[in-house]
Design a protein around this motif. Sequence first.
Motif, PDB file in Angstrom:
ATOM      1  N   MET A  80       0.838  -1.184   0.000  1.00 18.23           N
ATOM      2  CA  MET A  80       0.000   0.000   0.000  1.00 18.23           C
ATOM      3  C   MET A  80       0.883   1.249   0.000  1.00 18.23           C
ATOM      4  O   MET A  80       1.786   1.373   0.821  1.00 18.23           O
ATOM      5  N   GLU A  81       0.622   2.140  -0.925  1.00 15.02           N
ATOM      6  CA  GLU A  81       1.414   3.366  -0.995  1.00 15.02           C
ATOM      7  C   GLU A  81       0.925   4.364   0.040  1.00 15.02           C
ATOM      8  O   GLU A  81      -0.256   4.433   0.356  1.00 15.02           O
ATOM      9  N   GLN A  82       1.855   5.124   0.555  1.00 14.31           N
ATOM     10  CA  GLN A  82       1.516   6.103   1.565  1.00 14.31           C
ATOM     11  C   GLN A  82       1.129   7.432   0.938  1.00 14.31           C
ATOM     12  O   GLN A  82       1.574   7.772  -0.140  1.00 14.31           O
ATOM     13  N   LYS A  83       0.294   8.143   1.646  1.00 13.22           N
ATOM     14  CA  LYS A  83      -0.122   9.464   1.189  1.00 13.22           C
ATOM     15  C   LYS A  83       0.966  10.471   1.544  1.00 13.22           C
ATOM     16  O   LYS A  83       1.539  10.429   2.622  1.00 13.22           O
ATOM     17  N   ILE A  84       1.244  11.350   0.614  1.00 19.26           N
ATOM     18  CA  ILE A  84       2.223  12.408   0.832  1.00 19.26           C
ATOM     19  C   ILE A  84       1.455  13.677   1.146  1.00 19.26           C
ATOM     20  O   ILE A  84       0.605  14.111   0.367  1.00 19.26           O
ATOM     21  N   ARG A  85       1.743  14.237   2.293  1.00 16.76           N
ATOM     22  CA  ARG A  85       1.080  15.481   2.690  1.00 16.76           C
ATOM     23  C   ARG A  85       1.995  16.633   2.322  1.00 16.76           C
ATOM     24  O   ARG A  85       3.176  16.632   2.656  1.00 16.76           O
ATOM     25  N   ILE A  86       1.439  17.587   1.599  1.00 13.56           N
ATOM     26  CA  ILE A  86       2.198  18.768   1.186  1.00 13.56           C
ATOM     27  C   ILE A  86       1.677  19.943   2.013  1.00 13.56           C
ATOM     28  O   ILE A  86       0.513  20.327   1.890  1.00 13.56           O
ATOM     29  N   PHE A  87       2.530  20.462   2.869  1.00 13.35           N
ATOM     30  CA  PHE A  87       2.182  21.626   3.678  1.00 13.35           C
ATOM     31  C   PHE A  87       2.715  22.845   2.955  1.00 13.35           C
ATOM     32  O   PHE A  87       3.902  22.919   2.635  1.00 13.35           O
ATOM     33  N   VAL A  88       1.831  23.788   2.700  1.00 16.56           N
ATOM     34  CA  VAL A  88       2.216  24.931   1.884  1.00 16.56           C
ATOM     35  C   VAL A  88       1.581  26.208   2.422  1.00 16.56           C
ATOM     36  O   VAL A  88       0.450  26.194   2.915  1.00 16.56           O
ATOM     37  N   ASN A  89       2.331  27.291   2.328  1.00 18.20           N
ATOM     38  CA  ASN A  89       1.797  28.602   2.647  1.00 18.20           C
ATOM     39  C   ASN A  89       0.651  28.868   1.683  1.00 18.20           C
ATOM     40  O   ASN A  89       0.788  28.667   0.481  1.00 18.20           O
ATOM     41  N   ALA A  90      -0.495  29.296   2.192  1.00 12.34           N
ATOM     42  CA  ALA A  90      -1.692  29.474   1.373  1.00 12.34           C
ATOM     43  C   ALA A  90      -1.481  30.419   0.190  1.00 12.34           C
ATOM     44  O   ALA A  90      -2.169  30.318  -0.816  1.00 12.34           O
ATOM     45  N   LYS A  91      -0.506  31.314   0.279  1.00 10.19           N
ATOM     46  CA  LYS A  91      -0.260  32.269  -0.806  1.00 10.19           C
ATOM     47  C   LYS A  91       0.738  31.748  -1.835  1.00 10.19           C
ATOM     48  O   LYS A  91       0.952  32.354  -2.861  1.00 10.19           O
ATOM     49  N   ASP A  92       1.365  30.610  -1.562  1.00  5.34           N
ATOM     50  CA  ASP A  92       2.405  30.063  -2.429  1.00  5.34           C
ATOM     51  C   ASP A  92       1.790  29.195  -3.527  1.00  5.34           C
ATOM     52  O   ASP A  92       0.877  28.427  -3.284  1.00  5.34           O
ATOM     53  N   THR A  93       2.290  29.319  -4.748  1.00  5.31           N
ATOM     54  CA  THR A  93       1.781  28.503  -5.857  1.00  5.31           C
ATOM     55  C   THR A  93       2.844  27.583  -6.449  1.00  5.31           C
ATOM     56  O   THR A  93       2.553  26.804  -7.341  1.00  5.31           O
ATOM     57  N   VAL A  94       4.063  27.651  -5.923  1.00  6.03           N
ATOM     58  CA  VAL A  94       5.161  26.836  -6.432  1.00  6.03           C
ATOM     59  C   VAL A  94       4.869  25.343  -6.263  1.00  6.03           C
ATOM     60  O   VAL A  94       5.322  24.521  -7.048  1.00  6.03           O
ATOM     61  N   PHE A  95       4.072  24.988  -5.276  1.00 10.37           N
ATOM     62  CA  PHE A  95       3.833  23.581  -4.970  1.00 10.37           C
ATOM     63  C   PHE A  95       3.115  22.837  -6.092  1.00 10.37           C
ATOM     64  O   PHE A  95       3.136  21.612  -6.134  1.00 10.37           O
ATOM     65  N   TYR A  96       2.492  23.549  -7.031  1.00  3.74           N
ATOM     66  CA  TYR A  96       1.786  22.870  -8.127  1.00  3.74           C
ATOM     67  C   TYR A  96       2.739  21.998  -8.958  1.00  3.74           C
ATOM     68  O   TYR A  96       2.350  20.948  -9.449  1.00  3.74           O
ATOM     69  N   GLU A  97       3.989  22.418  -9.109  1.00  2.00           N
ATOM     70  CA  GLU A  97       4.979  21.620  -9.825  1.00  2.00           C
ATOM     71  C   GLU A  97       5.194  20.283  -9.112  1.00  2.00           C
ATOM     72  O   GLU A  97       5.275  19.230  -9.744  1.00  2.00           O
ATOM     73  N   ALA A  98       5.269  20.325  -7.795  1.00  2.00           N
ATOM     74  CA  ALA A  98       5.455  19.100  -7.015  1.00  2.00           C
ATOM     75  C   ALA A  98       4.226  18.200  -7.105  1.00  2.00           C
ATOM     76  O   ALA A  98       4.347  16.984  -7.246  1.00  2.00           O
ATOM     77  N   VAL A  99       3.035  18.777  -7.029  1.00  2.00           N
ATOM     78  CA  VAL A  99       1.801  17.991  -7.131  1.00  2.00           C
ATOM     79  C   VAL A  99       1.759  17.272  -8.470  1.00  2.00           C
ATOM     80  O   VAL A  99       1.450  16.074  -8.539  1.00  2.00           O
ATOM     81  N   THR A 100       2.102  17.973  -9.531  1.00  2.00           N
ATOM     82  CA  THR A 100       2.144  17.358 -10.863  1.00  2.00           C
ATOM     83  C   THR A 100       3.143  16.216 -10.894  1.00  2.00           C
ATOM     84  O   THR A 100       2.850  15.140 -11.427  1.00  2.00           O
ATOM     85  N   TRP A 101       4.309  16.410 -10.297  1.00  2.00           N
ATOM     86  CA  TRP A 101       5.334  15.372 -10.278  1.00  2.00           C
ATOM     87  C   TRP A 101       4.814  14.117  -9.577  1.00  2.00           C
ATOM     88  O   TRP A 101       4.934  13.013 -10.082  1.00  2.00           O
ATOM     89  N   PHE A 102       4.220  14.300  -8.399  1.00  2.00           N
ATOM     90  CA  PHE A 102       3.691  13.154  -7.650  1.00  2.00           C
ATOM     91  C   PHE A 102       2.586  12.441  -8.427  1.00  2.00           C
ATOM     92  O   PHE A 102       2.541  11.217  -8.491  1.00  2.00           O
ATOM     93  N   LYS A 103       1.689  13.214  -9.004  1.00  2.00           N
ATOM     94  CA  LYS A 103       0.578  12.612  -9.751  1.00  2.00           C
ATOM     95  C   LYS A 103       1.067  11.865 -10.991  1.00  2.00           C
ATOM     96  O   LYS A 103       0.500  10.844 -11.365  1.00  2.00           O
TER      97      LYS A 103
END
Length: 127
Positions: free
Chosen positions: A1-24
């Motif tokens: 079973m794969e584990q869920k990755i929790r991404i904690f991000v400052n609500a004003k930050d949009t850089v995390f979308y690159e990471a979300v795409t990578w994981f997906k």
Amino acid sequence: MEQKIRIFVNAKDTVFYEAVTWFKNYGLTVEIVKFSETQQPKHSDIIHMLCLTENGFPDIVKRSQLYKIEELAFNQAVNYIVKHPKIIKNLFFVTHNKFMAGFDAKEIRRFLPRARKRLTLEILTAY
């Protein structure tokens, strides 16, 4: 079973979308946890992150803000962070046993399951 990755991000930050795409792209499950003055991180999440870091508070608090918690007891410092999340660095990746601050294309591979890393390496070296 794969584990869920929790991404904690400052609500004003949009850089995390690159990471979300990578994981997906690798078929990994992610949960995005945004924090701000009105969406404060949970006390338990801060403690969990601290347990996974190498250096404790310096790994999760912005360098320019560390002085605000240096003289506080552990629980006081955690409470301060929860009430003032703007002192937290902008991006964290957390599982039950892994932690990474910021997005680094090479380091983020640590979140891939071993079997997936092996398969990716076999595909890359087959050519």
